[in-house]
Motif scaffolding. Structure first.
Motif, PDB file in Angstrom:
ATOM      1  N   ALA A   1       0.829  -1.209   0.000  1.00 26.04           N
ATOM      2  CA  ALA A   1       0.000   0.000   0.000  1.00 26.04           C
ATOM      3  C   ALA A   1       0.859   1.253   0.000  1.00 26.04           C
ATOM      4  CB  ALA A   1      -0.915   0.004   1.223  1.00 26.04           C
ATOM      5  N   LEU A   2       1.992   1.187   0.717  1.00 26.06           N
ATOM      6  CA  LEU A   2       2.824   2.375   0.886  1.00 26.06           C
ATOM      7  C   LEU A   2       4.273   2.057   0.540  1.00 26.06           C
ATOM      8  CD1 LEU A   2       1.568   3.683   4.356  1.00 26.06           C
ATOM      9  CD2 LEU A   2       0.942   4.518   2.091  1.00 26.06           C
ATOM     10  N   GLY A   3       4.907   3.027  -0.131  1.00 29.26           N
ATOM     11  CA  GLY A   3       6.328   2.876  -0.434  1.00 29.26           C
ATOM     12  C   GLY A   3       7.086   4.095   0.047  1.00 29.26           C
ATOM     13  N   LEU A   4       8.335   3.877   0.457  1.00 27.34           N
ATOM     14  CA  LEU A   4       9.200   4.999   0.824  1.00 27.34           C
ATOM     15  C   LEU A   4      10.475   4.833   0.012  1.00 27.34           C
ATOM     16  CD1 LEU A   4       9.760   7.472   2.578  1.00 27.34           C
ATOM     17  CD2 LEU A   4      10.707   5.951   4.305  1.00 27.34           C
ATOM     18  N   GLY A   5      10.760   5.818  -0.855  1.00 25.56           N
ATOM     19  CA  GLY A   5      11.903   5.666  -1.751  1.00 25.56           C
ATOM     20  C   GLY A   5      11.711   4.419  -2.598  1.00 25.56           C
ATOM     21  N   ALA A   6      12.693   3.520  -2.543  1.00 21.67           N
ATOM     22  CA  ALA A   6      12.642   2.336  -3.403  1.00 21.67           C
ATOM     23  C   ALA A   6      11.963   1.136  -2.735  1.00 21.67           C
ATOM     24  CB  ALA A   6      14.063   1.958  -3.812  1.00 21.67           C
TER      25      ALA A   6
END
Ligand code: AMP
Length: 505
Positions: free
Chosen positions: A19-24
């Motif tokens: 659902a959520l990504g941070l950077g890669a």
């Protein structure tokens, strides 16, 4: 209908999907995100004792928690007030006061500035990721509150290129219509696709969060939050089928960057919020290929009045391709759009007038401002303050904001047509054209230019492309143009600057 149901259902039915990504990297799946939102909602209702319809502000730079917070606020039956993180403390104070928000979520860096300007109505300032936030996450989850489609979901403070920001009331129905319009007509995201929030989540980019939750795609935030081309390119390389909303100035920065990414990973770069000059659109098309779309909208009809599709932008073989590229595209299906005269009567195709629109995607009015609401929504139509004209195929070309129109010697001059010409000079980096009071002409055309182009060459360019009377009478060369926090050039400020230069000199 409560928008929060979209996340709650995704958590139940598709919990393992990212659902959520941070950077890669993937930060959280749908099950985890929905679970956290339900606990935060429980805390807002039971620990903070907020009641249905109460406002909760988010004044923070882009972060993945933005998504769970928005949904938690809706889940508890409350209304979100996202605030641009780049505002001044006093401006935070104005919005918190005007909205009557009882709780504000913020970041460590902004906490002090907001605290110093907090109105009495603000009961709690919670730092995202801090100890209070952790306590909220430990609360019991609650079921999604019942909401009607006309209940307030998002109080959207307009960026205020003129006057003090006003809160456009966006209901659950408005955001649902906006999300559907996006998925149907701009970008058909699929489950697992990514949306990269490089532009502020308090504004345009944030208005695409719900659509991607509805579609069970991944909301990704760049690791360091800001708008650095190489970081954005790295994120694009890490997320196949990524889309991104960007203001034209941001697209320009990506185009000019020496960093690289694989454009095949880009699903769509959507630009909007300000005019993109044809020269810049052509460069973007060369660099990124047929992956660009445009939207025209405003806070009062979020992201949704007209759209220029990827197919139209890339259709070099069409006889009117360049004209279309200079337009803002065709009306979204869910809105009725007309170009009208001063009495709100529709004008024939080809004639310029104010752009009006109506439909489910239009705001319910301005928060606690009946006069401004009545004026802006007169006769059931949203008065955008933008001037435009339709062509025979239904493409709408925006001329300018009505107040930016220059009247010189009795003739109307739209700054944008002069700007388009000046930007063709390779040494003009940015330009803004305004009117200066003039005894003889009423107003004289003045071009503020960033770049080293010789004036004579600029004159020649104008004489070769537009009527003589539109050619700037004065050029002022500057290092930078005044812009707001969204990168929009502030013509009001430029006019004031011009006035003070004139009186001083
Ligand atoms: P805001 O409410 O802050 O999003 O500002 C909305 C204004 O931005 C509109 O009224 C237009 O003047 C301008 N705008 C939005 N989209 C476009 C676009 N695609 N092209 C040109 N101007 C735009």
């Amino acid at each position: 209908m409560n928008l929060a149901l979209w996340l709650e259902r995704a958590g139940r039915e598709d919990g393992g999907r990212p659902a959520l990504g941070l950077g890669a990297r993937v930060l959280r799946d749908y099950s985890g995100t929905a679970g956290r939102a339900a606990c935060l909602a429980g805390a807002l209702q039971q620990q903070f004792k907020l009641a249905a319809g109460d406002r909760v502000a988010i004044a923070a730079p882009n972060c993945p928690d933005y998504v769970e917070l928005l949904f938690a606020i809706w889940h508890a039956g409350l209304a979100a007030v996202p605030i641009n993180a780049k505002l001044h403390g006093a401006e935070f104070g104005h919005i918190l006061d005007n909205s009557g928000a009882r709780v504000c979520f913020t970041s460590t860096a902004l906490e002090g500035g907001i605290g110093a300007h907090a109105p009495r109505t603000l009961e709690r300032l919670v730092t995202i990721g801090g100890a209070d936030y952790a306590r909220m996450l430990a609360c019991d989850p609650i079921p999604v509150a019942a909401r009607s489609p006309d209940d307030l979901a998002w109080l959207f403070y307009t960026s205020g290129t003129t006057g003090r920001p006003k809160g456009a009331m966006l209901t659950h129905k408005v955001l649902a219509a906006e999300s559907e319009a996006y998925l149907n007509e701009v970008d058909a995201a699929l489950p697992g696709d990514a949306i990269l929030h490089a532009a502020p989540m308090s504004h345009g980019s944030g208005l695409y969060i719900a659509a991607h939750v509805m579609r069970r795609a991944v909301n990704v935030v760049p690791e360091f939050g800001g708008f650095e081309a190489d970081e954005i390119f790295r994120a694009i390389d890490a997320w196949p089928r990524t889309s991104m909303f960007a203001a034209p100035t941001m697209v320009k920065r990506l185009v000019e960057s020496s960093a690289e990414c694989d454009p095949r990973n880009i699903r769509t770069i959507i630009w909007g919020g300000a005019p993109m000059y044809v020269e810049d659109a052509l460069r973007a098309l060369d660099r990124f290929g047929p992956r660009l779309a445009q939207i025209y909208g405003l806070g009062e009809s979020p992201m949704t009045i007209t759209t220029l599709s990827k197919a139209d932008i890339a259709n070099r073989d069409h006889p009117r391709w360049l004209e279309r590229l200079a337009s803002a595209g065709r009306a979204f299906t869910c809105v009725d759009v007309k170009v009208a005269d001063a009495d709100d009567s529709g004008l024939p195709q080809g004639e310029a007038g104010e752009i009006l629109c109506r439909g489910d995607v239009v705001m319910a009015g301005y928060w606690q401002n009946p006069e401004a609401s009545a004026a802006t929504l007169k006769g059931g139509w949203l008065h955008t303050g933008d001037i435009g004209a339709f062509d025979a195929d239904g493409y709408l070309t925006l001329k300018d904001r009505s107040k930016d129109l220059i009247i010189s010697g009795g003739s109307n001059i739209y700054p944008r047509e002069v700007e388009e010409v000046l930007l063709k000079h390779p040494k003009v980096r940015e330009v803004s054209v305004i009117g200066r009071p003039d005894r003889e002409w009423g107003e004289a055309v003045v071009a503020y230019v960033v770049g080293e182009a010789p004036q004579a060459e600029l004159d020649t360019l104008c004489l070769g492309a537009i009527a003589r009377f539109k050619r700037p009478k004065h050029y002022v060369f500057v290092d930078a143009l005044p812009k707001n926090n969204y990168g929009k050039i502030l013509k009001t400020e430029l006019r004031a600057l011009d006035e003070s230069r004139r009186t001083a000199g």
